[in-house]
Design an enzyme around this catalytic site. Structure first.
Site, PDB file in Angstrom:
ATOM      1  N   SER A  65      36.525  38.050  40.435  1.00 32.77           N
ATOM      2  CA  SER A  65      37.932  38.244  40.766  1.00 32.77           C
ATOM      3  C   SER A  65      38.128  39.068  42.034  1.00 32.77           C
ATOM      4  O   SER A  65      39.115  38.877  42.754  1.00 32.77           O
ATOM      5  CB  SER A  65      38.656  38.921  39.596  1.00 32.77           C
ATOM      6  OG  SER A  65      38.035  40.161  39.270  1.00 32.77           O
ATOM      7  N   ASP A  94      47.394  46.737  37.778  1.00 32.13           N
ATOM      8  CA  ASP A  94      46.667  46.634  36.521  1.00 32.13           C
ATOM      9  C   ASP A  94      45.628  47.741  36.339  1.00 32.13           C
ATOM     10  O   ASP A  94      44.894  47.749  35.354  1.00 32.13           O
ATOM     11  CB  ASP A  94      46.004  45.262  36.390  1.00 32.13           C
ATOM     12  CG  ASP A  94      44.958  44.995  37.471  1.00 32.13           C
ATOM     13  OD1 ASP A  94      44.683  45.899  38.285  1.00 32.13           O
ATOM     14  OD2 ASP A  94      44.404  43.879  37.491  1.00 32.13           O
ATOM     15  N   HIS A 104      41.935  46.013  39.419  1.00 25.12           N
ATOM     16  CA  HIS A 104      41.634  45.350  40.679  1.00 25.12           C
ATOM     17  C   HIS A 104      42.172  46.173  41.855  1.00 25.12           C
ATOM     18  O   HIS A 104      43.149  46.903  41.712  1.00 25.12           O
ATOM     19  CB  HIS A 104      42.253  43.953  40.703  1.00 25.12           C
ATOM     20  CG  HIS A 104      41.621  43.016  39.729  1.00 25.12           C
ATOM     21  ND1 HIS A 104      42.188  42.718  38.504  1.00 25.12           N
ATOM     22  CD2 HIS A 104      40.442  42.338  39.771  1.00 25.12           C
ATOM     23  CE1 HIS A 104      41.404  41.878  37.850  1.00 25.12           C
ATOM     24  NE2 HIS A 104      40.330  41.638  38.591  1.00 25.12           N
TER      25      HIS A 104
END
Length: 330
Positions: A73, A238, A241
């Site tokens: 990611s 979040d 990240h």
């Protein structure tokens, strides 16, 4: 995620088992807290594929360089909302500015991916022999730690991916496992466990990559102090990240090595400190302990260690909106 860090420490050796019963209870308490406040974004990362630096094509007439991004990611740019904020776009823009050539970016990274997904990703970027990438950037490792993949397996899978890319004529730059101990809601001793596991994997990744002819840039300790000091700026909503500023920090660390792999970075750049030729294992350990350090293969079981002072490195040129490359380039 936090539960997985603790489980990885328990089963991976050198973690909770060394802390004793009371400390283990404390770790599990910290896991419970972290689970409530840390969560990966479910929004898909923005697509940044396309051509950067069109002005250079008109000015020089040179064909575009091809840049491929692989990994998880972080490589995909999850956590930001605009394509221009992703690490792929930032590095494509920076590479175009340094090379004074357009750059075609293709990103096949998959959020949640472990090193076991690299075989599929490499197959994607090598599927068309007419459009092989000139250079590939891989960012992988965090999910290997949190999901308890044995480090030997993780490194073997990464090494296999680097070998395939190198045999196809691609340069390879790997951003090694990030420092999971910098996640803000993770406290001691869970933070120490996460940091230790991350650093161990980063050092092992460096050895595997260099042995296959790739280059590594250590991101963990480079980004660690900055993320710890500025979590609100460098982490996204979040708490896991990176934010746009965090991705820009990572891109600044990788850009010199990316350019150097293509012979585009000045050898005597003022921010470069050549630490000489060392055994690969020694260079890997030193790189894991000091972020921003580049490790490149030398002859035999030796590696070259370079430390870069990013304060002397200019910011990448402003990213322009990418346009899809012509159909013949894919």
């Amino acid at each position: 995620m936090a539960r997985r860090i603790a489980a990885a420490a328990a089963y991976g050796g050198g973690g909770i088992g060394l802390l004793g019963g009371m400390a283990a209870v404390l770790v599990l308490t910290e896991v419970s807290h972290a689970k409530r406040v840390v969560g990966g974004s479910e929004d898909p990362p923005p697509r940044a594929d396309g051509r950067y630096g069109f002005a250079f094509a008109r000015r020089t007439g040179q064909p575009p360089l091809r840049l491929a991004f692989l990994g998880d990611s972080t490589a995909a740019g999850q956590g930001v909302h605009r394509p221009s904020q992703t690490p792929g776009a930032l590095l494509a823009s920076g590479l175009a500015a340094v090379a004074e050539r357009p750059v075609d970016l293709r990103n096949v990274a998959l959020p949640g991916a472990q090193s076991s997904d690299l075989e599929r990703q490499v197959t994607l970027v090598l599927e068309d022999p007419e459009t092989l990438p000139d250079v590939c950037v891989i960012m992988i490792g965090a999910n290997d730690v949190t999901r308890r993949m044995p480090p030997a397996t993780s490194v073997r899978l990464l090494s296999d991916a680097v070998r395939r890319l190198r045999e196809s004529g691609c340069e390879v730059v790997v951003g090694t496992c990030p420092d999971l101990g910098t996640i803000e809601p993770v406290y001691q001793p869970l933070r120490w466990i996460a940091r230790r596991l991350s650093r161990q994997l980063a050092a092992a990744q460096t050895i595997g990559v260099v042995e296959q002819g790739g280059r590594t840039v250590s991101l963990g300790d480079l980004l660690g102090p900055e993320f710890a000091a500025n979590p609100r700026e460098l982490f996204g909503p979040d708490n896991y990240h990176p934010s746009a500023e965090g991705y820009a920090t990572a891109a600044m660390a990788v850009l010199p090595t990316l350019c150097d792999s293509l012979g585009l970075w000045p050898e005597e750049a003022p921010e470069t400190l050549d630490e000489g030729i060392l055994p690969v294992a020694t260079a890997a350990a030193e790189a894991a302990a000091e972020g921003g350090t580049e490790v490149t293969a030398a002859r035999g079981p030796w590696a070259r260690l370079l430390r870069r002072d990013r304060s002397a490195t200019e910011e990448p040129a402003a990213v322009t909106s990418p346009a899809p490359p012509p159909p013949t380039t894919r």
